[in-house]
Design an enzyme around this catalytic site. Structure first.
Site, PDB file in Angstrom:
ATOM      1  N   GLU A  53     -35.417 -14.217  35.501  1.00 36.35           N
ATOM      2  CA  GLU A  53     -36.019 -15.543  35.670  1.00 36.35           C
ATOM      3  C   GLU A  53     -37.440 -15.384  36.241  1.00 36.35           C
ATOM      4  O   GLU A  53     -38.335 -16.168  35.985  1.00 36.35           O
ATOM      5  CB  GLU A  53     -35.154 -16.349  36.644  1.00 36.35           C
ATOM      6  CG  GLU A  53     -35.573 -17.787  36.794  1.00 36.35           C
ATOM      7  CD  GLU A  53     -35.463 -18.281  38.221  1.00 36.35           C
ATOM      8  OE1 GLU A  53     -36.356 -17.950  39.034  1.00 36.35           O
ATOM      9  OE2 GLU A  53     -34.491 -18.995  38.509  1.00 36.35           O
ATOM     10  N   ARG A  66     -35.063 -23.528  33.281  1.00 36.94           N
ATOM     11  CA  ARG A  66     -36.031 -22.546  33.806  1.00 36.94           C
ATOM     12  C   ARG A  66     -37.125 -22.194  32.784  1.00 36.94           C
ATOM     13  O   ARG A  66     -37.649 -21.085  32.782  1.00 36.94           O
ATOM     14  CB  ARG A  66     -35.337 -21.256  34.266  1.00 36.94           C
ATOM     15  CG  ARG A  66     -34.376 -21.446  35.425  1.00 36.94           C
ATOM     16  CD  ARG A  66     -35.090 -21.928  36.688  1.00 36.94           C
ATOM     17  NE  ARG A  66     -34.220 -21.861  37.848  1.00 36.94           N
ATOM     18  CZ  ARG A  66     -33.395 -22.838  38.246  1.00 36.94           C
ATOM     19  NH1 ARG A  66     -33.329 -23.981  37.576  1.00 36.94           N
ATOM     20  NH2 ARG A  66     -32.650 -22.683  39.321  1.00 36.94           N
ATOM     21  N   SER A 106     -33.433 -16.474  42.769  1.00 36.89           N
ATOM     22  CA  SER A 106     -32.610 -15.869  41.704  1.00 36.89           C
ATOM     23  C   SER A 106     -33.489 -14.947  40.866  1.00 36.89           C
ATOM     24  O   SER A 106     -34.528 -15.395  40.363  1.00 36.89           O
ATOM     25  CB  SER A 106     -32.040 -16.939  40.779  1.00 36.89           C
ATOM     26  OG  SER A 106     -31.239 -17.840  41.495  1.00 36.89           O
TER      27      SER A 106
HETATM   28  P1  FAD Z   1     -45.927 -18.483  41.740  1.00 38.07           P
HETATM   29  O1  FAD Z   1     -44.837 -17.522  42.004  1.00 38.07           O
HETATM   30  O2  FAD Z   1     -47.216 -18.273  42.433  1.00 38.07           O
HETATM   31  O3  FAD Z   1     -46.176 -18.553  40.181  1.00 38.07           O
HETATM   32  C1  FAD Z   1     -45.096 -18.678  39.290  1.00 38.07           C
HETATM   33  C2  FAD Z   1     -45.641 -18.813  37.857  1.00 38.07           C
HETATM   34  O4  FAD Z   1     -46.374 -20.033  37.745  1.00 38.07           O
HETATM   35  C3  FAD Z   1     -46.644 -17.693  37.494  1.00 38.07           C
HETATM   36  O5  FAD Z   1     -46.483 -17.426  36.115  1.00 38.07           O
HETATM   37  C4  FAD Z   1     -48.002 -18.344  37.756  1.00 38.07           C
HETATM   38  O6  FAD Z   1     -49.017 -17.789  36.952  1.00 38.07           O
HETATM   39  C5  FAD Z   1     -47.745 -19.786  37.386  1.00 38.07           C
HETATM   40  N1  FAD Z   1     -48.535 -20.765  38.154  1.00 38.07           N
HETATM   41  C6  FAD Z   1     -48.489 -20.955  39.499  1.00 38.07           C
HETATM   42  N2  FAD Z   1     -49.278 -21.992  39.844  1.00 38.07           N
HETATM   43  C7  FAD Z   1     -49.838 -22.454  38.704  1.00 38.07           C
HETATM   44  C8  FAD Z   1     -50.759 -23.518  38.396  1.00 38.07           C
HETATM   45  N3  FAD Z   1     -51.252 -24.334  39.332  1.00 38.07           N
HETATM   46  N4  FAD Z   1     -51.125 -23.685  37.102  1.00 38.07           N
HETATM   47  C9  FAD Z   1     -50.638 -22.888  36.121  1.00 38.07           C
HETATM   48  N5  FAD Z   1     -49.770 -21.864  36.352  1.00 38.07           N
HETATM   49  C10 FAD Z   1     -49.378 -21.673  37.622  1.00 38.07           C
HETATM   50  N6  FAD Z   1     -36.645 -21.813  41.828  1.00 38.07           N
HETATM   51  C11 FAD Z   1     -35.849 -22.811  41.337  1.00 38.07           C
HETATM   52  O7  FAD Z   1     -36.089 -23.317  40.245  1.00 38.07           O
HETATM   53  N7  FAD Z   1     -34.774 -23.234  42.056  1.00 38.07           N
HETATM   54  C12 FAD Z   1     -34.439 -22.735  43.247  1.00 38.07           C
HETATM   55  O8  FAD Z   1     -33.459 -23.157  43.851  1.00 38.07           O
HETATM   56  C13 FAD Z   1     -35.259 -21.681  43.789  1.00 38.07           C
HETATM   57  N8  FAD Z   1     -34.961 -21.101  44.974  1.00 38.07           N
HETATM   58  C14 FAD Z   1     -35.752 -20.107  45.470  1.00 38.07           C
HETATM   59  C15 FAD Z   1     -35.423 -19.547  46.714  1.00 38.07           C
HETATM   60  C16 FAD Z   1     -36.213 -18.541  47.262  1.00 38.07           C
HETATM   61  C17 FAD Z   1     -35.837 -17.944  48.590  1.00 38.07           C
HETATM   62  C18 FAD Z   1     -37.380 -18.110  46.565  1.00 38.07           C
HETATM   63  C19 FAD Z   1     -38.275 -17.066  47.164  1.00 38.07           C
HETATM   64  C20 FAD Z   1     -37.695 -18.652  45.325  1.00 38.07           C
HETATM   65  C21 FAD Z   1     -36.880 -19.654  44.752  1.00 38.07           C
HETATM   66  N9  FAD Z   1     -37.170 -20.229  43.503  1.00 38.07           N
HETATM   67  C22 FAD Z   1     -36.380 -21.253  43.022  1.00 38.07           C
HETATM   68  C23 FAD Z   1     -38.331 -19.776  42.724  1.00 38.07           C
HETATM   69  C24 FAD Z   1     -39.664 -20.447  43.165  1.00 38.07           C
HETATM   70  O9  FAD Z   1     -39.485 -21.112  44.377  1.00 38.07           O
HETATM   71  C25 FAD Z   1     -40.190 -21.414  42.120  1.00 38.07           C
HETATM   72  O10 FAD Z   1     -40.307 -20.818  40.856  1.00 38.07           O
HETATM   73  C26 FAD Z   1     -41.541 -21.994  42.538  1.00 38.07           C
HETATM   74  O11 FAD Z   1     -41.901 -23.042  41.649  1.00 38.07           O
HETATM   75  C27 FAD Z   1     -42.650 -20.939  42.546  1.00 38.07           C
HETATM   76  O12 FAD Z   1     -43.835 -21.542  43.046  1.00 38.07           O
HETATM   77  P2  FAD Z   1     -45.108 -20.674  43.396  1.00 38.07           P
HETATM   78  O13 FAD Z   1     -46.215 -21.593  43.736  1.00 38.07           O
HETATM   79  O14 FAD Z   1     -44.765 -19.679  44.400  1.00 38.07           O
HETATM   80  O15 FAD Z   1     -45.387 -19.966  42.000  1.00 38.07           O
HETATM   81  N1  EPU Z   2     -21.238 -16.731  42.810  1.00 40.45           N
HETATM   82  C1  EPU Z   2     -20.508 -15.581  43.060  1.00 40.45           C
HETATM   83  N2  EPU Z   2     -21.130 -14.554  43.726  1.00 40.45           N
HETATM   84  C2  EPU Z   2     -22.413 -14.630  44.127  1.00 40.45           C
HETATM   85  C3  EPU Z   2     -23.168 -15.778  43.853  1.00 40.45           C
HETATM   86  C4  EPU Z   2     -22.549 -16.832  43.181  1.00 40.45           C
HETATM   87  O1  EPU Z   2     -19.333 -15.480  42.718  1.00 40.45           O
HETATM   88  O2  EPU Z   2     -22.888 -13.651  44.731  1.00 40.45           O
HETATM   89  C5  EPU Z   2     -20.549 -17.853  42.137  1.00 40.45           C
HETATM   90  C6  EPU Z   2     -19.742 -18.689  43.150  1.00 40.45           C
HETATM   91  O3  EPU Z   2     -18.577 -19.145  42.507  1.00 40.45           O
HETATM   92  C7  EPU Z   2     -20.684 -19.861  43.427  1.00 40.45           C
HETATM   93  C8  EPU Z   2     -21.330 -20.069  42.063  1.00 40.45           C
HETATM   94  O4  EPU Z   2     -21.483 -18.744  41.535  1.00 40.45           O
HETATM   95  O5  EPU Z   2     -19.971 -21.005  43.843  1.00 40.45           O
HETATM   96  C9  EPU Z   2     -22.670 -20.786  42.095  1.00 40.45           C
HETATM   97  O6  EPU Z   2     -23.506 -20.189  43.075  1.00 40.45           O
HETATM   98  P1  EPU Z   2     -24.785 -20.986  43.632  1.00 40.45           P
HETATM   99  O7  EPU Z   2     -24.397 -22.383  43.978  1.00 40.45           O
HETATM  100  O8  EPU Z   2     -25.425 -20.158  44.661  1.00 40.45           O
HETATM  101  O9  EPU Z   2     -25.702 -21.155  42.359  1.00 40.45           O
HETATM  102  P2  EPU Z   2     -26.293 -20.114  41.313  1.00 40.45           P
HETATM  103  O10 EPU Z   2     -25.802 -20.514  39.958  1.00 40.45           O
HETATM  104  O11 EPU Z   2     -26.024 -18.720  41.736  1.00 40.45           O
HETATM  105  C10 EPU Z   2     -28.360 -21.593  40.758  1.00 40.45           C
HETATM  106  C11 EPU Z   2     -29.844 -21.437  40.656  1.00 40.45           C
HETATM  107  C12 EPU Z   2     -30.497 -21.499  42.023  1.00 40.45           C
HETATM  108  C13 EPU Z   2     -30.172 -22.848  42.653  1.00 40.45           C
HETATM  109  C14 EPU Z   2     -28.659 -22.975  42.765  1.00 40.45           C
HETATM  110  C15 EPU Z   2     -28.217 -24.309  43.331  1.00 40.45           C
HETATM  111  C16 EPU Z   2     -30.304 -20.158  38.669  1.00 40.45           C
HETATM  112  C17 EPU Z   2     -30.757 -18.861  38.099  1.00 40.45           C
HETATM  113  N3  EPU Z   2     -30.184 -20.196  39.985  1.00 40.45           N
HETATM  114  O12 EPU Z   2     -27.853 -20.429  41.433  1.00 40.45           O
HETATM  115  O13 EPU Z   2     -31.905 -21.396  41.860  1.00 40.45           O
HETATM  116  O14 EPU Z   2     -30.772 -22.973  43.923  1.00 40.45           O
HETATM  117  O15 EPU Z   2     -28.055 -22.801  41.455  1.00 40.45           O
HETATM  118  O16 EPU Z   2     -28.271 -25.298  42.344  1.00 40.45           O
HETATM  119  O17 EPU Z   2     -30.076 -21.101  37.927  1.00 40.45           O
HETATM  120  C18 EPU Z   2     -33.746 -19.880  41.717  1.00 40.45           C
HETATM  121  O18 EPU Z   2     -33.941 -20.333  40.588  1.00 40.45           O
HETATM  122  O19 EPU Z   2     -34.488 -19.023  42.242  1.00 40.45           O
HETATM  123  C19 EPU Z   2     -32.598 -20.383  42.486  1.00 40.45           C
HETATM  124  C20 EPU Z   2     -32.300 -19.944  43.711  1.00 40.45           C
END
Ligand code: FAD
Ligand code: EPU
Length: 337
Positions: free
Chosen positions: A333, A164, A238
């Site tokens: 994050e 991240r 997250s």
């Molecule tokens: P923004 O939120 O608009 O910006 C994020 C950062 O990037 C800011 O600092 C911004 O200034 C900068 N930025 C944006 N665009 C540019 C550009 N073109 N050039 C330079 N800087 C820029 N993230 C994960 O890693 N894994 C996940 O599984 C995951 N699951 C998610 C689930 C949900 C429901 C949500 C809402 C978010 C999740 N995220 C996850 C976080 C998010 O999806 C990512 O961080 C995504 O890359 C954000 O994209 P954005 O365009 O919305 O960025």
């Molecule tokens: N768990 C709990 N309680 C909860 C949530 C999770 O006990 O409320 C435990 C469970 O054992 C579960 C395990 O944690 O099996 C892992 O949970 P999950 O698979 O949902 O993954 P995570 O570690 O909670 C990370 C990323 C997610 C990504 C998933 C899948 C981070 C900070 N988050 O979540 O990314 O989608 O793995 O790979 O690393 C994001 O970055 O925004 C994001 C959603």
């Protein structure tokens, strides 16, 4: 290119926080960017680059210029017998690019299906899910340097990717606009289905042949089952990172909490922040419109009219409570603005 004044950002952040930008501008071309950086509004105000707003928490109105890159397009830049290099422009919506590549059997992005956001933001925090991070598939990217007003090419190793993290979230924060990202994808099927949840969902779907598309669909289903849909409940995914602790700290926690969820990494033991937060009794908590998601304790949510400060205060209470129960410090994050 038109600079607008006092624009609501409520629909351009997935937390749905009701704030305004003093100035707002969409950038369609490099020429637009060059014009913008010479303008007085850019020079006399702080700026923020915004994609789809899926990883930001606004705590107040943004008293400056919000720049939204909307560069569009996906193109093949080169290919070999086994590999294909695909360039996507920063304003493309991430999940669409993933599905486009999966449909063509260009393999590598499938585990990152259905992550909200733009292509341009994907390298910023090295997005990751289900055992794959963007660092595993990114070849290079083009970024506009806002100081020198020139385009620079960053190779994968220049981006200093980590869990991240990247150079753009740290020393180069706010200094570059990422314009396009080139992915190095495989024409040969080689997939990462290490997560048991992914295997289980593939079995349930009865996919006859393993393909990038089948994996993307399975992962989309898993994500839909536990993450809130931003069109219904505001969140930025997250809120915290999963913290890494030493083997020694992990062993002592394990003695006290035999069910602790943890993963061994090259740099220590990664603890599940979701588990820590759930055990500290926060899962499903709600105060006003700020809350902790019922299905995933790592996700803070806005049920409607929460302010950024209310979400931030809740985050701080969770940090304090996890620290006092487990002695482990959670780090956000999400980008707090
Ligand atoms: P923004 O939120 O608009 O910006 C994020 C950062 O990037 C800011 O600092 C911004 O200034 C900068 N930025 C944006 N665009 C540019 C550009 N073109 N050039 C330079 N800087 C820029 N993230 C994960 O890693 N894994 C996940 O599984 C995951 N699951 C998610 C689930 C949900 C429901 C949500 C809402 C978010 C999740 N995220 C996850 C976080 C998010 O999806 C990512 O961080 C995504 O890359 C954000 O994209 P954005 O365009 O919305 O960025
Ligand atoms: N768990 C709990 N309680 C909860 C949530 C999770 O006990 O409320 C435990 C469970 O054992 C579960 C395990 O944690 O099996 C892992 O949970 P999950 O698979 O949902 O993954 P995570 O570690 O909670 C990370 C990323 C997610 C990504 C998933 C899948 C981070 C900070 N988050 O979540 O990314 O989608 O793995 O790979 O690393 C994001 O970055 O925004 C994001 C959603």
């Amino acid at each position: 290119m038109r600079i607008k004044e006092t624009i609501s950002l409520k629909k351009i952040n997935t937390f749905g926080i009701d704030v305004n930008a003093r100035y707002f501008c969409e950038i369609e071309t490099i020429e637009d960017l060059q014009t913008l950086v010479s303008a007085e509004i850019f020079q006399n105000n702080p700026h923020l680059i915004l994609g789809e707003g899926a990883n930001v928490l606004f705590t107040k109105n943004f008293d400056g210029l919000v720049i939204k890159p909307v560069f569009k397009g996906i193109e093949v830049v080169r290919e070999t017998h086994d590999e294909i290099f695909v360039k996507a422009y920063s304003g493309e919506v991430w999940p669409n690019v993933v599905m486009y590549c999966c449909e063509k059997n260009w393999n590598g992005l499938e585990n990152l299906a259905y992550i909200p956001g733009s292509v341009g933001a994907s390298p910023i925090q090295n997005i990751g899910a289900y055992g794959v991070e963007i660092k595993d598939v990114l070849d290079s990217l083009e970024a506009f340097n806002l100081e020198t007003k020139t385009i620079e090419i960053f190779q994968n190793s220049d981006c200093k990717f980590d869990y991240r993290e990247s150079v753009f979230k740290n020393e180069y924060k706010g200094k570059y606009v990422i314009c396009s990202v080139t992915f190095r994808l495989s024409k040969i099927p080689k997939f990462n289905t290490d997560y048991s949840a992914v295997n289980d969902e593939l079995k349930r779907l009865n996919s006859s042949e393993l393909s990038a598309k089948a994996i993307a669909i399975a992962i989309t289903n898993i994500r839909k089952s536990k993450l809130p849909d931003p069109s219904e409940i505001g969140s930025a995914g997250s809120f915290f990172k999963n913290p890494t602790v030493s083997e020694e700290i992990y062993q002592s926690l394990k003695k006290q909490y035999p069910n602790i969820v943890a993963y061994l990494t090259d740099f220590g033991v990664k603890l599940s922040a979701g588990w820590l937060i759930e055990q500290a009794d926060w899962k499903g908590f709600r105060e006003g419109d700020a809350g902790v998601h019922l299905q995933q304790a790592l996700v803070l949510v806005n049920y409607g009219n929460a302010t950024g400060i209310e979400i931030l205060n809740l985050a701080q209470k969770i940090i304090d409570s996890v620290k006092s129960k487990f002695g482990v410090e959670l780090m956000p994050e999400v980008n707090i603005i």
